[in-house]
Scaffold this motif. Structure first.
Motif, short mmCIF file in Angstrom:
data_model
loop_
_atom_site.label_atom_id
_atom_site.label_comp_id
_atom_site.label_asym_id
_atom_site.label_seq_id
_atom_site.Cartn_x
_atom_site.Cartn_y
_atom_site.Cartn_z
N ALA A 70 0.83 -1.20 0.00
CA ALA A 70 0.00 0.00 0.00
C ALA A 70 0.87 1.26 0.00
O ALA A 70 0.56 2.25 -0.68
CB ALA A 70 -0.93 -0.01 1.20
N VAL A 71 1.98 1.20 0.74
CA VAL A 71 2.92 2.33 0.76
C VAL A 71 3.54 2.52 -0.63
O VAL A 71 3.61 3.63 -1.15
CB VAL A 71 4.03 2.11 1.81
N ARG A 72 3.98 1.41 -1.21
CA ARG A 72 4.59 1.52 -2.54
C ARG A 72 3.59 2.02 -3.58
O ARG A 72 3.93 2.81 -4.46
CB ARG A 72 5.15 0.16 -2.97
N SER A 73 2.35 1.57 -3.49
CA SER A 73 1.34 1.98 -4.47
C SER A 73 1.12 3.48 -4.45
O SER A 73 0.94 4.11 -5.51
CB SER A 73 0.02 1.24 -4.20
N VAL A 74 1.13 4.08 -3.26
CA VAL A 74 0.98 5.53 -3.17
C VAL A 74 2.12 6.22 -3.91
O VAL A 74 1.92 7.16 -4.68
CB VAL A 74 0.94 5.97 -1.69
N ARG A 75 3.34 5.73 -3.70
CA ARG A 75 4.50 6.33 -4.37
C ARG A 75 4.45 6.12 -5.88
O ARG A 75 4.77 7.03 -6.66
CB ARG A 75 5.79 5.74 -3.79
N ASP A 76 4.05 4.92 -6.28
CA ASP A 76 3.95 4.64 -7.72
C ASP A 76 2.93 5.56 -8.39
O ASP A 76 3.19 6.12 -9.47
CB ASP A 76 3.55 3.18 -7.94
N LEU A 77 1.78 5.72 -7.77
CA LEU A 77 0.73 6.53 -8.38
C LEU A 77 1.08 8.02 -8.36
O LEU A 77 0.71 8.76 -9.26
CB LEU A 77 -0.60 6.29 -7.66
N ARG A 78 1.79 8.45 -7.34
CA ARG A 78 2.25 9.84 -7.33
C ARG A 78 3.21 10.09 -8.49
O ARG A 78 3.17 11.14 -9.14
CB ARG A 78 2.94 10.17 -6.00
N GLN A 79 4.08 9.13 -8.73
CA GLN A 79 5.01 9.26 -9.85
C GLN A 79 4.26 9.27 -11.18
O GLN A 79 4.58 10.03 -12.10
CB GLN A 79 6.03 8.12 -9.82
N LEU A 80 3.25 8.41 -11.30
CA LEU A 80 2.45 8.37 -12.53
C LEU A 80 1.70 9.68 -12.74
O LEU A 80 1.57 10.16 -13.87
CB LEU A 80 1.46 7.21 -12.46
N ALA A 81 1.19 10.26 -11.65
CA ALA A 81 0.46 11.52 -11.77
C ALA A 81 1.38 12.63 -12.24
O ALA A 81 0.97 13.49 -13.03
CB ALA A 81 -0.17 11.87 -10.42
N LYS A 82 2.62 12.64 -11.78
CA LYS A 82 3.56 13.67 -12.21
C LYS A 82 3.90 13.52 -13.68
O LYS A 82 4.07 14.50 -14.39
CB LYS A 82 4.86 13.56 -11.38
N ALA A 83 4.01 12.28 -14.11
CA ALA A 83 4.36 12.03 -15.51
C ALA A 83 3.20 12.28 -16.45
O ALA A 83 3.37 12.29 -17.66
CB ALA A 83 4.85 10.59 -15.67
N GLY A 84 1.99 12.47 -15.90
CA GLY A 84 0.81 12.67 -16.74
C GLY A 84 0.49 11.41 -17.51
O GLY A 84 0.58 10.31 -17.00
N SER A 85 0.15 11.55 -18.75
CA SER A 85 -0.17 10.38 -19.58
C SER A 85 1.08 9.76 -20.16
O SER A 85 1.02 8.67 -20.72
CB SER A 85 -1.11 10.78 -20.72
N GLY A 86 2.24 10.41 -20.07
CA GLY A 86 3.48 9.82 -20.57
C GLY A 86 4.08 8.93 -19.54
O GLY A 86 4.89 9.32 -18.72
#
Length: 249
Positions: free
Chosen positions: A222-238
């Protein structure tokens, strides 16, 4: 003497050209490819080209907004799930009579949240690893819930309800990840790899320790998922953008 009429001229065009039709907004509405320019105006574009570009831009914007919205909601879901799993761990340890600091060996079928070179992963890799993990947890938690009901029946409804609630959250988060993967134009993979292997013959105490290991690793995921999704949000659709080392788990 009769006068032979000369060739018709378009409005500002060459002989024989069809007049260009202009709307009140000074936009060319003619479908003729040889439409002459009007003073201060660009050449008449191909029919439908501006509309097609506008639709493509709108679709791209919609996909980007959808991606960011899914990431934001996923971060909230993962954060809530981690909080509930931590509470469940306390209840599980107490009800099962276990030591909270007990060492638990790696459980077969439980994916490990820690990964080398996390900062070099692409967004698609993150999503696929998360999806594989939560599909496995969904099957493992269902198995734990079934064993819990067989062992205690209704004697310990509190633990059973807590397990069922976390299982529901894991299922919802799994679906959320599948939706994100659909935006990657590839869709989620099949679930054959998520099948839990036949459990070995374990004693009651060993099964309790195994359940403890499952819940501990779920909290880490769950901790890792938060970090992964934050990174995805920063990258936008790329989703091919890698994370900076400072944000690695």
């Amino acid at each position: 003497m009769s006068v032979v009429p000369g060739p018709r001229r378009g409005r500002g065009g060459e002989p024989g050209q069809r007049p260009c039709e202009w709307s009140s907004r000074l936009e060319c509405t003619s479908s003729a490819r040889d439409c002459p320019p009007r003073a201060g105006q660009a050449l008449c574009p191909e029919p439908g080209a501006p509309a097609a570009r506008a639709m493509a831009a709108a679709d791209s914007t919609s996909a980007t907004l959808r991606h960011r919205d899914l990431c934001s909601r996923g971060i909230r879901l993962a954060g809530k799930m981690r909080s509930d799993v931590v509470d469940l761990l306390d209840t599980y340890v107490e009800q099962q009579g276990l030591d909270a600091s007990a060492n638990v060996a790696a459980v077969e079928g439980v994916p490990v949240a820690a990964v080398e070179r996390w900062d070099e992963q692409t967004g698609t890799q993150r999503l696929l690893e998360n999806l594989a993990a939560y599909r496995a947890f969904r099957a493992l938690l269902a198995q734990m819930l079934e064993e819990q009901q067989e062992q205690l029946g209704e004697a310990d409804a509190t633990l059973g309800r807590a397990l069922a609630a976390v299982l529901l959250q894991v299922s919802a988060f799994t679906y959320h990840l599948e939706e994100l993967l659909r935006l990657e134009d590839r869709g989620p993979p099949g679930e054959e790899a998520a099948v839990v292997p036949e459990p070995p013959q374990l004693s009651l105490f060993e099964r309790k320790l195994q359940g403890l290991g499952v819940l501990r690793e779920l909290a880490q995921w769950a901790v890792r998922s938060v970090r992964d999704l934050r990174q995805l949000a920063k990258a936008g659709s790329g989703s091919g953008t890698a994370a900076s080392p400072a944000e690695s788990p």
